[in-house]
Design a protein around this motif. Structure first.
Motif, PDB file in Angstrom:
ATOM      1  N   GLN C 159       0.915  -1.035   0.228  1.00 41.41           N
ATOM      2  CA  GLN C 159      -0.058  -0.054  -0.046  1.00 41.41           C
ATOM      3  C   GLN C 159       0.923   1.160  -0.058  1.00 41.41           C
ATOM      4  N   ALA C 160       1.749   1.259   0.760  1.00 40.04           N
ATOM      5  CA  ALA C 160       2.776   2.318   0.904  1.00 40.04           C
ATOM      6  C   ALA C 160       3.309   2.730  -0.448  1.00 40.04           C
ATOM      7  N   ALA C 161       3.616   1.581  -1.140  1.00 46.97           N
ATOM      8  CA  ALA C 161       4.408   1.762  -2.552  1.00 46.97           C
ATOM      9  C   ALA C 161       3.540   2.114  -3.648  1.00 46.97           C
ATOM     10  N   ARG C 162       2.243   2.014  -3.579  1.00 45.05           N
ATOM     11  CA  ARG C 162       1.269   1.976  -4.373  1.00 45.05           C
ATOM     12  C   ARG C 162       1.296   3.276  -5.268  1.00 45.05           C
ATOM     13  N   PRO C 163       1.622   4.523  -4.740  1.00 45.78           N
ATOM     14  CA  PRO C 163       1.812   5.772  -5.551  1.00 45.78           C
ATOM     15  C   PRO C 163       2.971   5.688  -6.599  1.00 45.78           C
ATOM     16  N   VAL C 164       3.972   5.006  -6.042  1.00 45.95           N
ATOM     17  CA  VAL C 164       5.030   5.067  -6.673  1.00 45.95           C
ATOM     18  C   VAL C 164       4.821   4.189  -7.893  1.00 45.95           C
ATOM     19  N   LEU C 165       4.179   2.874  -7.416  1.00 48.69           N
ATOM     20  CA  LEU C 165       3.954   2.064  -8.595  1.00 48.69           C
ATOM     21  C   LEU C 165       2.975   2.084  -9.704  1.00 48.69           C
ATOM     22  N   GLU C 166       2.167   3.084  -9.113  1.00 47.66           N
ATOM     23  CA  GLU C 166       0.876   3.307 -10.089  1.00 47.66           C
ATOM     24  C   GLU C 166       1.451   4.571 -10.912  1.00 47.66           C
ATOM     25  N   ALA C 167       2.570   5.099 -10.868  1.00 49.61           N
ATOM     26  CA  ALA C 167       3.212   5.953 -11.691  1.00 49.61           C
ATOM     27  C   ALA C 167       3.734   5.278 -12.842  1.00 49.61           C
ATOM     28  N   MET C 168       4.056   4.194 -12.793  1.00 47.60           N
ATOM     29  CA  MET C 168       4.641   3.392 -13.825  1.00 47.60           C
ATOM     30  C   MET C 168       3.665   2.324 -14.475  1.00 47.60           C
ATOM     31  N   GLY C 169       2.582   2.078 -13.844  1.00 43.94           N
ATOM     32  CA  GLY C 169       1.976   0.614 -14.390  1.00 43.94           C
ATOM     33  C   GLY C 169       0.267   0.912 -14.433  1.00 43.94           C
ATOM     34  N   SER C 170      -0.481   0.326 -15.079  1.00 43.78           N
ATOM     35  CA  SER C 170      -1.932   0.342 -14.997  1.00 43.78           C
ATOM     36  C   SER C 170      -2.468  -0.644 -14.287  1.00 43.78           C
ATOM     37  N   THR C 171      -1.894  -1.719 -14.244  1.00 41.22           N
ATOM     38  CA  THR C 171      -2.249  -2.794 -13.345  1.00 41.22           C
ATOM     39  C   THR C 171      -1.512  -3.227 -12.192  1.00 41.22           C
ATOM     40  N   VAL C 172      -1.809  -2.741 -10.982  1.00 40.55           N
ATOM     41  CA  VAL C 172      -0.849  -3.023  -9.856  1.00 40.55           C
ATOM     42  C   VAL C 172      -1.590  -3.981  -9.003  1.00 40.55           C
ATOM     43  N   VAL C 173      -1.135  -5.175  -8.762  1.00 38.42           N
ATOM     44  CA  VAL C 173      -1.878  -6.000  -7.771  1.00 38.42           C
ATOM     45  C   VAL C 173      -0.818  -6.775  -7.252  1.00 38.42           C
ATOM     46  N   ARG C 174      -1.114  -6.730  -5.577  1.00 36.74           N
ATOM     47  CA  ARG C 174      -0.405  -7.835  -4.717  1.00 36.74           C
ATOM     48  C   ARG C 174      -0.874  -9.119  -4.900  1.00 36.74           C
ATOM     49  N   VAL C 175      -0.058  -9.916  -5.080  1.00 39.79           N
ATOM     50  CA  VAL C 175      -0.321 -11.350  -5.300  1.00 39.79           C
ATOM     51  C   VAL C 175      -0.083 -12.302  -4.249  1.00 39.79           C
ATOM     52  N   GLY C 176       0.766 -11.777  -3.344  1.00 35.64           N
ATOM     53  CA  GLY C 176       1.080 -12.499  -2.142  1.00 35.64           C
ATOM     54  C   GLY C 176       2.301 -12.001  -1.346  1.00 35.64           C
ATOM     55  N   PRO C 177       2.646 -12.884  -0.311  1.00 33.31           N
ATOM     56  CA  PRO C 177       3.877 -12.274   0.389  1.00 33.31           C
ATOM     57  C   PRO C 177       5.389 -12.384  -0.569  1.00 33.31           C
ATOM     58  N   SER C 178       6.502 -12.023  -0.022  1.00 28.89           N
ATOM     59  CA  SER C 178       7.605 -11.866  -0.643  1.00 28.89           C
ATOM     60  C   SER C 178       7.849 -13.147  -1.444  1.00 28.89           C
ATOM     61  N   GLY C 179       8.312 -12.855  -2.803  1.00 36.15           N
ATOM     62  CA  GLY C 179       8.569 -13.743  -3.435  1.00 36.15           C
ATOM     63  C   GLY C 179       7.379 -14.156  -4.773  1.00 36.15           C
ATOM     64  N   ALA C 180       6.269 -13.988  -4.138  1.00 34.98           N
ATOM     65  CA  ALA C 180       5.105 -14.146  -4.786  1.00 34.98           C
ATOM     66  C   ALA C 180       4.871 -13.186  -6.419  1.00 34.98           C
ATOM     67  N   GLY C 181       5.391 -12.153  -6.090  1.00 32.76           N
ATOM     68  CA  GLY C 181       5.605 -11.308  -7.456  1.00 32.76           C
ATOM     69  C   GLY C 181       6.559 -12.185  -8.436  1.00 32.76           C
ATOM     70  N   GLN C 182       7.502 -12.467  -8.085  1.00 33.49           N
ATOM     71  CA  GLN C 182       8.361 -13.188  -9.031  1.00 33.49           C
ATOM     72  C   GLN C 182       7.738 -14.427  -9.440  1.00 33.49           C
ATOM     73  N   THR C 183       6.975 -15.032  -8.846  1.00 33.68           N
ATOM     74  CA  THR C 183       6.479 -16.309  -9.023  1.00 33.68           C
ATOM     75  C   THR C 183       5.424 -16.296  -9.973  1.00 33.68           C
ATOM     76  N   VAL C 184       4.468 -14.982  -9.890  1.00 32.91           N
ATOM     77  CA  VAL C 184       3.464 -14.647 -11.079  1.00 32.91           C
ATOM     78  C   VAL C 184       4.208 -14.276 -12.270  1.00 32.91           C
ATOM     79  N   LYS C 185       5.493 -13.664 -12.203  1.00 33.31           N
ATOM     80  CA  LYS C 185       6.419 -13.286 -13.343  1.00 33.31           C
ATOM     81  C   LYS C 185       6.561 -14.605 -14.019  1.00 33.31           C
ATOM     82  N   ALA C 186       7.109 -15.503 -13.030  1.00 32.81           N
ATOM     83  CA  ALA C 186       7.572 -16.900 -13.886  1.00 32.81           C
ATOM     84  C   ALA C 186       6.146 -17.491 -14.701  1.00 32.81           C
ATOM     85  N   ALA C 187       5.134 -17.480 -14.093  1.00 38.76           N
ATOM     86  CA  ALA C 187       4.150 -18.035 -14.795  1.00 38.76           C
ATOM     87  C   ALA C 187       3.631 -17.306 -16.056  1.00 38.76           C
ATOM     88  N   ASN C 188       3.907 -15.687 -16.131  1.00 34.46           N
ATOM     89  CA  ASN C 188       3.697 -15.036 -17.141  1.00 34.46           C
ATOM     90  C   ASN C 188       4.618 -15.527 -18.235  1.00 34.46           C
TER      91      ASN C 188
END
Lengths: 308, 308, 308, 308
Positions: C159-188
């Motif tokens: 949540q704290a990072a959202r303003p920063v992230l939303e300046a770069m992307g149109s879809t910003v989703v928290r997908v889980g705890p640490s590492g989950a972002g990379q796991t979803v990127k791997a699936a991508n």
């Protein structure tokens, strides 16, 4: 020994005192064969019961790596995986810290070729003569002393190690410099897994068509489809007998080495990689402790033919 | 003959007059072996030169199927594909139209199991005793009389045909009822293609790592990775010598039979099917006339290692 | 932002000063978008020319990681691979050594999930709030600020990072705890590579049958076969235009992450793994610098259809 | 209609009387849409209940193919498989025997391209104008009239058929001569099956890593991994809801067409072929009546993750 090799230079004395580290399913009978061949063998294993059992068969027992290595002409290690080899060789109280310069260090574990090369370089920097010498042939070959041993390292060092290796195996071949032994072992595991998968697919195919698979295997074995896998594993596969002579989870580990080494070399292995997925699936399905030939179970389940 | 079999009933006389249709690369030496074994063999081939060549080796020459079949106790056919078998057996001037009731009709071609069953049913309706008896062992096995012969059909008919079959092969096994011979041959072709692909992947992997593949093959052959493919095809594969003993395009045809028969039986063959794609690709790349072991070329090109 | 999220707690101030490390093809336009959104951004890149170029677009230039990180509320890193992330975060002169406790550290590189977790743990031990936030959408998405950003980490930190992230992307989703972002990127990356391969196979299939592929793609895109890959990559694939928007060698690296992460989790991915072999083969054939959609070249060569 | 097309020549009158043969899951709503668009439609189905149900929705009921075809300007057929098409078109009492010369015969079934070409040639010899026009979009598309229709046949005949086709689909594209429609449909089925398999592998991978797959699908759909399969099938796959909109056994049939047509054209489709094996396995496991997206079950079972 099947490959012709030049006579070793006269001045190199035959190793007589051997340290043997890792007295597991494979290591124990291999060490016992060294004893039978007249070597003075000092054994060490993390669990002392095994060391004691070795002592009961004519070996000497050591209670630490240091104690085993002290005074040895040759040190043999055979442990489960790359990190174990690194620990036992490179660790603060490991082989390299205690072996005298000039000692032959023969790692017979199955590990990554790049780890084997790194370990050999490290040993060379300390004046040690390191070989990678993984084996094929399973527990029966270890007991009978008929293992195939694929050796990587300097020609002279392999020659010096030959008397030791030939006490454990009937086929001892230097296949190249450090790491080459592990590379050939990786190729071995690639072919074996693939051959098992193919025999499994053929058996399920034949069963689905109602063919007598015993007779079929007889005639398949007589033609170009014949293989050691078909001969040795076929009968048990037909009977769904999967007592492990080599566990699927170990083969899964080895196929991880194959795919990593292929990636490193920039080689595509489409069929081997697919087979590796199935071996991993077999483990994931809870059958990692069955014989690797249990790939048959996976193939028949895939086609909905498993007993429920 | 490796499988124990009961003595045939006394009253069944040994066939003496054999019609042999299809004097190609395989058929010619097989027919000649029948002559050498003392059978009276009348040969027929669409191209008369081959029939004449057979006559020069002790056979009798016929200028039509009808002429060959007349008076024969057993008729052997060995032609390229399912439609050829249907034409030569079921055609207006074919074997079934001319063979006397009770004649043994032995089709040794490699065709679809369902076609084999259909043809056998048709023959039975006319009082003929039809067997499917495809072979493995290639041209060398045909010349030496050491083929593996996998036979489908009624037990009594297989027994009656044994003297004929044993003049051509050293392993003659009845594997089941009509069509079973073809099913086992399909399994044979599945395993062989897969074993070639695995040896190819292993060799490219070893070459990429700079390993001496001759020594590697020695040690691989001594362990669980050993196979007839590795022994017979390995050396030529290492030398990129692909003179055909069995052409890739024929193996491609046979793998079409495998995948069709698997589909019919509701069996999934993921690895065999992938290998079949690669054999098809080899043909598509213009190498259908090379030996099937040229799968090696495909594997090395995939990894960008081909000579350009 | 597509997923509904609770309002962040009032007391958490919006980050205003951002350090941005890694001004490459992706990083530069992302950093510029932060500038445009009103953040004070200090950039650092190993090659100073890029830092200067960033300064010319409204950013501040730092000549070391330490200088960039000093006083920042949030630190963003986007570098090539796992070892680079470890070096830039954990190194003696890295981000963790210089960031004040409580700083948001957002790694937007594509790396192994286990590395992401390890790094986050290390950061937490120092009082830092580490997120893994890899992106999808390529250079166009980076320029337009329409990236998809898949975020792993603690809810409050995201949540704290959202303003920063939303300046770069149109879809910003928290997908889980640490590492989950990379796991979803791997699936991508798994899905994208597979979809490219399938479109490649379909196009080669259609071309071999002489079908007009432009019209075919129109109708395919209108049905269940439609995909972003087909829409964005299809036209260039049909024209054999492989100017890289994402290089095959990078996708090869990412598929290494996929297969390692699958192995770690005990999951079999037969089709993804096969596609990974082909992506590796494309690189091995010398085409690693082409767009990943050049898998088409590999598919057509396999079938002997390549221009020579 | 998405592709620009020239205006049809003025003299060709719009078809007004349509015979519709095959009132199944797809055919019934398609025929009803023709009625709604103002065509006089006479329906026929083997089971008379369906014909009656059609009559209740504004159609005319015929009790034979002959009765349906009599006086029709256009005849539409949509039946399960190649043999059904051959029977209904070429049979003694079939469409070709009763249609007047010049009639448009539009087969909308999914069959082999070579069968489509053979049927079209046969029709042309009788003065009929035969088109192959298979559809994509499933039952929802059939009901809403938003099918994608891929048409093979002569340009003028496609133009003449356009008013009829556009009453059933929103994307109507002539993709080439006779058979081309079926070829594109085969490519469609190849891509769809592959996309399902990839989404299945990605979901199992994500679940095994404990990732929230709903959020993951949101962010995946926003990037290059997005696809119609992910959008339409993803939610049901996550919930293991496999009510069939298209049955796995039908997709299995269609993938048989794909692999046969690829073989005919000399094209290797390694990934599509592997996916086809898994679709066949799903059917062999007794799930042929589930939606094709049930490939997810197979993937999770392979990794030992199935509910028992």
């Amino acid at each position: 020994m099947t490959a012709a090799t030049p006579t070793p230079p006269a001045e190199e004395p035959r190793p007589s005192r051997v340290a043997f580290i890792g007295l597991g399913t494979m290591g124990m009978p291999m060490a016992v064969n060294l004893v039978k061949a007249g070597f003075q063998v000092t054994g060490y294993n993390r669990s002392p019961q095994k060391t004691e059992r070795f002592a009961a068969q004519g070996g000497a027992a050591a209670d630490s790596v240091a104690a085993a290595v002290r005074g040895a002409d040759a040190v043999i290690t055979i442990v489960p995986d790359s990190p174990d080899v690194e620990a036992v060789l490179l660790g603060a109280d490991g082989v390299f810290a205690h072996a005298a310069p000039g000692t032959l260090v023969i790692d017979m574990s199955t590990i990554r070729p790049d780890t084997a090369r790194a370990v050999a370089d490290e040993g060379a920097a300390r004046g040690l003569r390191v070989l990678d010498a993984p084996v094929s042939g399973g527990e029966p070959g270890a007991i009978e002393g008929t293992l195939s041993i694929m050796v990587g390292g300097a020609e002279a060092d392999v020659q010096a190690a030959r008397p030791v290796l030939e006490a454990m195996g009937s086929t001892v071949v230097r296949v190249g410099p450090s790491g080459a032994g592990q590379t050939v072992k990786a190729a071995n595991q690639l072919i074996v897994a693939g051959n098992i998968q193919l025999v499994a697919e053929a058996l399920v195919f034949l069963e689905a068509h109602g063919v007598d698979t015993e007779r079929a295997c007889t005639v398949l074995g007589g033609g170009l489809a014949g293989s050691t896998v078909l001969n040795r594993k076929g009968p048990a596969m037909r009977e769904r007998s999967f007592q492990p002579s080599f566990r699927a989870e170990l083969h899964h580990k080895d196929l991880g080495i194959v795919t990593a080494a292929a990636r490193e070399a920039g080689v595509a292995l489409p069929v081997a990689t697919l087979v590796a997925q199935f071996m991993g699936a077999l483990k994931a399905q809870g059958h990692g402790d069955l014989d690797h030939s249990a790939l048959l179970l996976l193939v028949e389940r895939l086609s909905g033919r498993a007993p429920r």
